[in-house]
Design a protein around this motif. Structure first.
Motif, PDB file in Angstrom:
ATOM      1  N   GLY A  21       3.646  -3.796  -5.006  1.00  0.00           N
ATOM      2  CA  GLY A  21       3.304  -3.002  -3.822  1.00  0.00           C
ATOM      3  C   GLY A  21       3.874  -3.590  -2.545  1.00  0.00           C
ATOM      4  N   ILE A  22       3.954  -4.907  -2.476  1.00  0.00           N
ATOM      5  CA  ILE A  22       4.512  -5.574  -1.305  1.00  0.00           C
ATOM      6  C   ILE A  22       5.995  -5.251  -1.188  1.00  0.00           C
ATOM      7  N   ILE A  38       0.823   6.217  10.276  1.00  0.00           N
ATOM      8  CA  ILE A  38      -0.477   5.600   9.976  1.00  0.00           C
ATOM      9  C   ILE A  38      -0.930   5.960   8.565  1.00  0.00           C
ATOM     10  N   VAL A  39      -0.723   7.207   8.189  1.00  0.00           N
ATOM     11  CA  VAL A  39      -1.088   7.648   6.834  1.00  0.00           C
ATOM     12  C   VAL A  39      -0.243   6.916   5.793  1.00  0.00           C
ATOM     13  N   ALA A  40       1.067   6.782   6.059  1.00  0.00           N
ATOM     14  CA  ALA A  40       1.951   6.083   5.116  1.00  0.00           C
ATOM     15  C   ALA A  40       1.523   4.623   4.967  1.00  0.00           C
ATOM     16  N   VAL A  41       1.212   3.970   6.087  1.00  0.00           N
ATOM     17  CA  VAL A  41       0.756   2.579   6.058  1.00  0.00           C
ATOM     18  C   VAL A  41      -0.530   2.464   5.239  1.00  0.00           C
ATOM     19  N   ALA A  42      -1.475   3.367   5.489  1.00  0.00           N
ATOM     20  CA  ALA A  42      -2.751   3.340   4.763  1.00  0.00           C
ATOM     21  C   ALA A  42      -2.549   3.597   3.269  1.00  0.00           C
ATOM     22  N   LEU A  43      -1.657   4.521   2.926  1.00  0.00           N
ATOM     23  CA  LEU A  43      -1.400   4.814   1.511  1.00  0.00           C
ATOM     24  C   LEU A  43      -0.798   3.617   0.790  1.00  0.00           C
ATOM     25  N   PHE A  62       2.640 -11.999   2.200  1.00  0.00           N
ATOM     26  CA  PHE A  62       2.827 -10.571   1.912  1.00  0.00           C
ATOM     27  C   PHE A  62       3.451  -9.781   3.060  1.00  0.00           C
ATOM     28  N   PRO A  63       2.888  -9.802   4.274  1.00  0.00           N
ATOM     29  CA  PRO A  63       3.498  -9.005   5.349  1.00  0.00           C
ATOM     30  C   PRO A  63       4.923  -9.455   5.689  1.00  0.00           C
ATOM     31  N   ALA A  91       1.350  -2.281   6.581  1.00  0.00           N
ATOM     32  CA  ALA A  91       0.624  -1.935   5.353  1.00  0.00           C
ATOM     33  C   ALA A  91       0.072  -3.196   4.687  1.00  0.00           C
ATOM     34  N   CYS A  92       0.892  -4.239   4.611  1.00  0.00           N
ATOM     35  CA  CYS A  92       0.447  -5.491   3.990  1.00  0.00           C
ATOM     36  C   CYS A  92      -0.607  -6.182   4.839  1.00  0.00           C
ATOM     37  N   LEU A  93      -0.445  -6.142   6.146  1.00  0.00           N
ATOM     38  CA  LEU A  93      -1.430  -6.740   7.038  1.00  0.00           C
ATOM     39  C   LEU A  93      -2.765  -6.004   6.937  1.00  0.00           C
ATOM     40  N   LEU A  94      -2.724  -4.682   6.887  1.00  0.00           N
ATOM     41  CA  LEU A  94      -3.958  -3.893   6.708  1.00  0.00           C
ATOM     42  C   LEU A  94      -4.646  -4.289   5.413  1.00  0.00           C
ATOM     43  N   PHE A  95      -3.889  -4.417   4.355  1.00  0.00           N
ATOM     44  CA  PHE A  95      -4.451  -4.846   3.075  1.00  0.00           C
ATOM     45  C   PHE A  95      -5.140  -6.201   3.217  1.00  0.00           C
ATOM     46  N   LEU A  96      -4.482  -7.159   3.875  1.00  0.00           N
ATOM     47  CA  LEU A  96      -5.060  -8.500   4.038  1.00  0.00           C
ATOM     48  C   LEU A  96      -6.296  -8.483   4.931  1.00  0.00           C
TER      49      LEU A  96
END
Length: 183
Positions: free
Chosen positions: A40-41, A6-11, A92-93, A56-61
């Protein structure tokens, strides 16, 4: 997903957002600017793998859709997903997942050339294809004109791919457990 995942995805979502602070370069041929966020993608897929890169990309979107001004030029909100350029965002995702999946498939014989080819395939077959198809549907632009206009991104995207390769190689050496068994 573990806390570490989760931390890696958030970072990585944060890294993609930070790249949005670099100014976009307008393109005269089509209404799609050149941005740094694709770097980043690509890295999300190459370093985190398919599932975490996608996340990570989905969280960003999701953050962009919630209204945070994380896209280049300070754009955000649900409206950015209904513009002629939205196909690039929506991809992106899927671009990250494609890259992560093939990095996993070829993990035992992943040469520098294969890594770059996988990144190129993700960028040009997923991101650019989504972008061009969406652009033609939303703007009424002829597919061939949109495709030809999209070619202006190839040199810059090749630079992003080479940078992503160099960064990903170092990150995977420094943090070998980051990608793990993620498919």
């Amino acid at each position: 997903m573990s806390i570490r995942d989760i931390v890696a995805v958030a970072l990585f979502a944060a890294f993609i957002a930070i790249l949005g602070f670099l100014p976009a370069i307008p393109v005269p041929v089509i209404p799609v600017p050149i941005t740094a966020q694709l770097l980043g993608i690509i890295l999300s897929g190459a370093v985190l793998g398919a599932k975490k890169g996608f996340a990570a990309c989905l969280l960003f979107l999701v953050l962009v859709a919630a209204g945070l001004p994380l896209l280049s030029g300070g754009r955000g909100g649900i409206g950015v997903f209904f513009a002629p350029t939205s196909g690039y965002l929506i991809s992106f995702p899927f671009t990250a997942a494609f890259i992560g999946y093939f990095f996993h498939v070829f993990r035992k014989q992943l040469t520098p050339a294969k890594q770059i080819l996988i990144m190129m395939a993700g960028v040009f077959c997923i991101d650019h294809l989504f972008g061009v198809v969406w652009l033609t549907m939303m703007s009424g632009l002829d597919f061939s004109k949109a495709f030809l206009g999209d070619l202006i991104f190839v040199p810059g995207d090749m630079v992003k791919i080479i940078l992503a390769y160099l960064i990903a190689t170092r990150l995977r050496k420094a943090l070998p457990d980051l990608m793990g068994a993620n498919k």
